[in-house]
Design an enzyme around this catalytic site. Structure first.
Site, short mmCIF file in Angstrom:
data_model
loop_
_atom_site.label_atom_id
_atom_site.label_comp_id
_atom_site.label_asym_id
_atom_site.label_seq_id
_atom_site.Cartn_x
_atom_site.Cartn_y
_atom_site.Cartn_z
N CYS A 134 8.06 -9.35 2.78
CA CYS A 134 7.89 -9.02 1.36
C CYS A 134 8.01 -7.52 1.14
O CYS A 134 7.09 -6.75 1.43
CB CYS A 134 6.51 -9.49 0.89
SG CYS A 134 6.17 -9.05 -0.81
N CYS A 137 5.53 -6.09 -1.41
CA CYS A 137 4.16 -5.90 -0.92
C CYS A 137 4.06 -4.69 0.01
O CYS A 137 3.10 -3.94 -0.05
CB CYS A 137 3.69 -7.12 -0.12
SG CYS A 137 4.16 -8.70 -0.79
N ASP A 138 5.03 -4.53 0.89
CA ASP A 138 4.87 -3.60 2.01
C ASP A 138 5.79 -2.39 1.98
O ASP A 138 5.63 -1.47 2.78
CB ASP A 138 5.09 -4.36 3.33
CG ASP A 138 4.10 -5.49 3.49
OD1 ASP A 138 2.96 -5.35 3.03
OD2 ASP A 138 4.47 -6.54 4.07
#
Ligand code: NAP
Length: 309
Positions: A134, A137-138
């Site tokens: 992701c 997200c990261d």
């Protein structure tokens, strides 16, 4: 135990749309969210192809709107995880969660799909320490770093382009010499100076210390292997349907996707399915919303027929 009319398992676009329709029919559906509300779109930075948003919309904002709209008409969205179902005795069906047990006259399965893993040494050990599925997200953790993206489809290119906001370089590792992604994304990726491609190549191993430090690449045409220094490995190689709760109870195709008829009805009367748990082809927010709508309407009609009988 109170008997519900409709329990929706899953809270992505399909589940929340099914719940919206069931709620508007006065059925006060329960929606069991799973670990987090919204499914995959909730971790999508921007959705540019969902109609009605000419400037695009963030995934979390879209999910929040879906939730609010369903709740406005009486859907009960419950943050909980289903652990077991029993569909073997017909309606009412049993749905057990971490917190309680529901009996429901009908069930809509909308559990979606999860990222496919590479299955190479080092992958599991470095999840959260350099291996990610992701970018939204990261990506932030890779500011000024060098990363690789594995895959050649729309997700790999879209997420790769997103990663260039943070990373100094993004190498896209693809097992063929031709991309699967659509032309628009291909053009955008090719124009991006931070992106380069490594063709005909797979990742054989991920290595490092505390965090990822390198990958071993293998050219599948020549068989040659070579190490590559990198700070992160983002894997976008497709998805697998989240079907483990239903194995042995609901018919699936040979890839594990739930089989439904035109009315989104599964092989068990009263159990419907919508979204990526039953669609390996289109996998769009727009198609999941449409399928959720169909499943919701079909469940409403099925419940009406039961009452008439
Ligand atoms: P996908 O289209 O199935 O692409 C998966 C990619 O990973 C392919 O390039 C495939 O290679 C590669 N791959 C598969 N298994 C592999 C393995 N074990 N090792 C190395 N490479 C592997 O998946 P996706 O990109 O997640 O897209 C899924 C669906 O969502 C598609 O219908 C796509 O159009 C849609 N989507 C659309 C958008 C958008 O419209 N903006 C964004 C994201 C996704 P091969 O090409 O050789 O098979």
């Amino acid at each position: 135990m109170q008997e519900e009319k409709i329990v929706v398992i899953g809270s992505g676009p399909a589940g929340l749309t099914a719940a919206l329709y069931a709620a508007r029919a006065g059925l006060n559906p329960i929606v069991i969210t799973g670990n987090a509300i919204g499914g995959q779109v909730a971790i999508t930075y921007e959705v540019e192809n969902y109609p009605g948003f000419p400037e695009g919309v963030s995934g979390p904002d879209l999910v929040e709107s879906f939730r609010k709209q369903a709740e406005r008409f009486g859907a009960r969205v419950v943050q909980d995880v289903v652990t077991e179902v029993d569909f073997t005795h017909g309606s009412p069906f049993t749905v057990k969660t971490q917190q309680q047990t529901y009996l429901s006259q009908s069930v809509i399965i909308a559990t979606g799909a999860s990222p496919r893993r590479l299955g190479v040494p080092g992958e599991d050990a470095f999840i959260g320490r350099g291996v990610s599925y992701c970018a939204t997200c990261d990506g932030f953790f890779f500011r000024g770093k060098d990363v690789v993206v594995v895959g050649g489809g729309d997700s790999a290119l879209e997420e790769g382009i997103f990663l260039t906001r943070f990373a100094d370089s993004v190498r896209i590792i693809h097992r063929r010499d031709e991309l699967r992604a659509g032309q628009l994304l291909q053009d955008r990726a090719m124009r991006n100076e931070k992106i380069s491609f490594v063709w005909d190549t797979v990742v054989d191993e991920i290595g490092g210390g505390n965090t990822v430090e390198n990958v071993t690449l293998r050219n599948i045409k020549t068989g040659e292997t070579q190490p590559l220094t990198t700070d992160g490995v983002f894997v976008f190689i497709g998805h697998l349907p989240n079907n483990s709760l239903f194995q042995g109870q609901i018919d699936m195709d040979n890839q594990g996707y739930i089989i439904t008829d035109q009315h989104k009805q599964t092989n068990v009367t009263g159990i419907f399915a919508a979204g990526e748990i039953q669609d390996s082809i289109f996998r769009q927010v727009a198609t999941s919303v449409g399928q959720g709508c169909s499943a919701g309407m079909a469940a409403i009609r099925w419940l009406e027929d039961q009452e008439e009988d």
